[in-house]
Design a protein around this motif. Sequence first.
Motif, PDB file in Angstrom:
ATOM      1  N   SER B 166       0.833  -1.200   0.000  1.00 55.47           N
ATOM      2  CA  SER B 166       0.000   0.000   0.000  1.00 55.47           C
ATOM      3  C   SER B 166       0.864   1.245   0.000  1.00 55.47           C
ATOM      4  O   SER B 166       2.054   1.192   0.283  1.00 55.47           O
ATOM      5  CB  SER B 166      -0.901  -0.058   1.242  1.00 55.47           C
ATOM      6  OG  SER B 166      -1.386   1.214   1.556  1.00 55.47           O
ATOM      7  N   PRO B 171      -4.676  -0.204   4.416  1.00 50.36           N
ATOM      8  CA  PRO B 171      -5.329  -1.122   3.481  1.00 50.36           C
ATOM      9  C   PRO B 171      -6.247  -2.068   4.247  1.00 50.36           C
ATOM     10  O   PRO B 171      -5.953  -2.417   5.393  1.00 50.36           O
ATOM     11  CB  PRO B 171      -4.165  -1.881   2.859  1.00 50.36           C
ATOM     12  CG  PRO B 171      -3.066  -1.790   3.854  1.00 50.36           C
ATOM     13  CD  PRO B 171      -3.261  -0.525   4.632  1.00 50.36           C
ATOM     14  N   ARG B 188      -8.351  -3.461  -0.592  1.00 52.95           N
ATOM     15  CA  ARG B 188      -8.427  -2.070  -1.059  1.00 52.95           C
ATOM     16  C   ARG B 188      -7.157  -1.370  -0.594  1.00 52.95           C
ATOM     17  O   ARG B 188      -6.924  -1.204   0.606  1.00 52.95           O
ATOM     18  CB  ARG B 188      -9.682  -1.402  -0.512  1.00 52.95           C
ATOM     19  CG  ARG B 188     -10.926  -2.189  -0.921  1.00 52.95           C
ATOM     20  CD  ARG B 188     -12.193  -1.493  -0.540  1.00 52.95           C
ATOM     21  NE  ARG B 188     -12.299  -1.293   0.890  1.00 52.95           N
ATOM     22  CZ  ARG B 188     -13.317  -0.657   1.464  1.00 52.95           C
ATOM     23  NH1 ARG B 188     -14.265  -0.144   0.710  1.00 52.95           N
ATOM     24  NH2 ARG B 188     -13.362  -0.514   2.756  1.00 52.95           N
ATOM     25  N   LEU B 189      -6.339  -1.007  -1.572  1.00 54.66           N
ATOM     26  CA  LEU B 189      -5.009  -0.489  -1.263  1.00 54.66           C
ATOM     27  C   LEU B 189      -4.951   1.009  -1.554  1.00 54.66           C
ATOM     28  O   LEU B 189      -5.093   1.427  -2.704  1.00 54.66           O
ATOM     29  CB  LEU B 189      -3.964  -1.220  -2.113  1.00 54.66           C
ATOM     30  CG  LEU B 189      -4.048  -2.752  -2.051  1.00 54.66           C
ATOM     31  CD1 LEU B 189      -3.162  -3.386  -3.114  1.00 54.66           C
ATOM     32  CD2 LEU B 189      -3.656  -3.238  -0.664  1.00 54.66           C
ATOM     33  N   ALA B 198      -8.965   4.248   1.580  1.00 56.28           N
ATOM     34  CA  ALA B 198      -9.115   2.928   0.964  1.00 56.28           C
ATOM     35  C   ALA B 198     -10.396   2.840   0.136  1.00 56.28           C
ATOM     36  O   ALA B 198     -10.906   1.763  -0.086  1.00 56.28           O
ATOM     37  CB  ALA B 198      -9.088   1.850   2.054  1.00 56.28           C
ATOM     38  N   ALA B 204      -8.272   4.378  -4.824  1.00 59.49           N
ATOM     39  CA  ALA B 204      -7.556   3.247  -4.250  1.00 59.49           C
ATOM     40  C   ALA B 204      -7.586   2.086  -5.247  1.00 59.49           C
ATOM     41  O   ALA B 204      -8.480   1.978  -6.066  1.00 59.49           O
ATOM     42  CB  ALA B 204      -8.185   2.825  -2.933  1.00 59.49           C
ATOM     43  N   HIS B 229       1.599  -2.060  -7.892  1.00 59.10           N
ATOM     44  CA  HIS B 229       1.045  -0.858  -7.265  1.00 59.10           C
ATOM     45  C   HIS B 229       1.513   0.385  -8.032  1.00 59.10           C
ATOM     46  O   HIS B 229       2.708   0.516  -8.308  1.00 59.10           O
ATOM     47  CB  HIS B 229       1.486  -0.770  -5.801  1.00 59.10           C
ATOM     48  CG  HIS B 229       0.710   0.251  -5.020  1.00 59.10           C
ATOM     49  ND1 HIS B 229       0.927   1.597  -5.148  1.00 59.10           N
ATOM     50  CD2 HIS B 229      -0.305   0.109  -4.126  1.00 59.10           C
ATOM     51  CE1 HIS B 229       0.086   2.249  -4.351  1.00 59.10           C
ATOM     52  NE2 HIS B 229      -0.677   1.372  -3.724  1.00 59.10           N
TER      53      HIS B 229
END
Lengths: 391, 304
Positions: B166, B171, B188-189, B198, B204, B229
């Motif tokens: 994250s 997260p 949910r990052l 988040a 996110a 990411h």
Amino acid sequence: MSRTTAQSTDAGGELPDRASPRRLSAAGRVVVAVAAFALLLAAFVFSPRTDVSRDPDAVIGTQELVRISGPDGSVEVMARIDTGASSSSIDDDIAEDLGFDLDDAETVTVASSLGREERPVVRGGLQLAGGTDPARFTVTDRSERSTEALIGRADLRGVQVVVGQRMLTTPGAETAPSAVRTLLSEGPALGPQSLLAVLPLAALVMVLLRVVVGVSTLGTFSPVLLAFGYTQAGLTLGLVLTLAMLALGLAAQPLLRRFRLPRVARLSVLIGLVTLLLLIAQHATGLSGAADSWGAALPVVVTAVIIERLWEVWDLDGPRSAVTDAAVTLAVAVLVTLLVLAPATRLLAETAPLPFTLACVLAAGWAGTYRGLRLVELVRFSSFSRTEAFR
Amino acid sequence: MTVQPLPTDARPGLLSRLRRFDEVLGMNGRNDRIARDNPFRSVQLVNDKHATKTALLAVGAPTAPTLALVRSRRDLLALDWAGLGSSWALKPNQGLGGGGILLATEADTDAEPGGAWRTGSGRRITRADVVDHARFVLDGEYSGRPRDAALFEPLIRTHPDLERLSYQGLPDVRVLCLDDRPVLAMMRLPTAGSGGRANLHQGAVGAAVDLASGEVTGAWSGRRPMTHHPDTGVELIGARVPDWAGVLDAASRCGPATGLRYVGADVVVDRAAGPLVLEVNARPGLQIQNVTGNGLRGLIEPAA
């Protein structure tokens, strides 16, 4: 706290028929539903114009555009329709421009609200809504009055006058103006009675927009209230003022934030600001003619609440979402305005208000039972539709 | 349960794409489901964080303990400030959408205990600042109601395996449960774009998590599929949620604890305490379908 029984009823209720391969897909259904909705809207907005020629059923408002003709030509002027006056009268400047001979004209003594007065009388033509009729006008200085012409009983045989409304008839035209034309004119186009009658239809449209299309606005019914304001103030003025009010509200946000006011105080300040803007605008444009009611017509409190919502969206989802939401709200307001001003809507709402309302209520309830996808969800789940699941 | 964005030359045809919408549960269908399956009392319960925690603890679901519940200005005056410790979270008890949360990550060493703290960004907050904020919370500023309570909880410190995935923020794992059965899960990052939040619609990244293994099988940022990411470049595919069995167990207790039959459980993994239920949602969003590539309609109403 534990859950009660009802564990095995998971698949109960009405399951859609999945067996038939010919069943319309969920995506197809929402498209059909939206198309039907759009067709209905178009049918109303572009409905055939109602006939307003001067048959005994012709209906006009208390202020209409008329064409007055004399020896040297004709001129279109705004006229006050006054069944309390016996004869019609026009401004002396117009009479001279049209070539009437005022010096040798016969005169009559007229008792008006300004006292007794000797006035020249001229004979010309008057075109009101439908065809032209000969008419007799007394001539006086009307430069201080709100309209340059006044049409009295003698020239209103066979027409019905609806008090407090403008039908926006055009001299020579056999039909009432379309919704678009009405919208672009200034001045109140719908009386309070008609507004009440079209309210259920406006609410129904909001249900359809929400449930079938998936439109989300700043405040569930705020577009309806804005739209009703626009029917009174005219679209151009209404939109400009709304945008100005939203901009002012957004500009005031940092200041109001700094004082960390509670919500009720924030809203009060916003209501005050919005009112202030309306007052200034009203003053600047001069309280002329038909425009005397538009300031009160725009929904002040609703606008303040819209501004508050706009701040929230701005904070949570950024300026782009805020601008989008505001644009969608205004677009829906314009759509509703068009719909309630459409001749077909007004005809239905004014001639059969009870069945019309009932039909709208039933339709709103029926629309609420729609459980399928919304149109915007076809976009939202478009990436989903491009993937395959492996389970 | 995995999802694969297909290569361009193998995109499904228009007809099969349209058919795929039959699996999607839309907003109307969800609202109908919620009206049928989530009793009003239960919805009210989960809007109250403190009451929800009590209900969760009663069925043995792990959740963050309460340091203090401030219901009035009098409570605020009597608050044991030193007892809050060096790090805590202040939340509106009936807050909406995660607004009004104040986080203290460490005590300010120059001040007496319970005198001043620092936030995650290093900003110094004094006791007076906290009182000020708590007053706003009490006045319902973040709750859409005239009154609310302020809830102090120990600060949750994300498990290193999740922190790695994250960019700032906390997260969490959203597990969608029908009754007590988990059906879909995603992580949910937070990203730089989401400002540490988040929430998927705020930017996110949503990462599909395989229910059986707790392994990330795909990731989406909005409508864009991704494998790494966007801010940190850390590979997401194949990452595992620590103590996955514990996460699923915590999530599956949320329904029975609250009486909700269609429920979205937000579970975080604390580095010391392990999985904790952060929030119970009575109206969970539909984006989880896009993230996991699985439609909810088929799961809710299995083909006859």
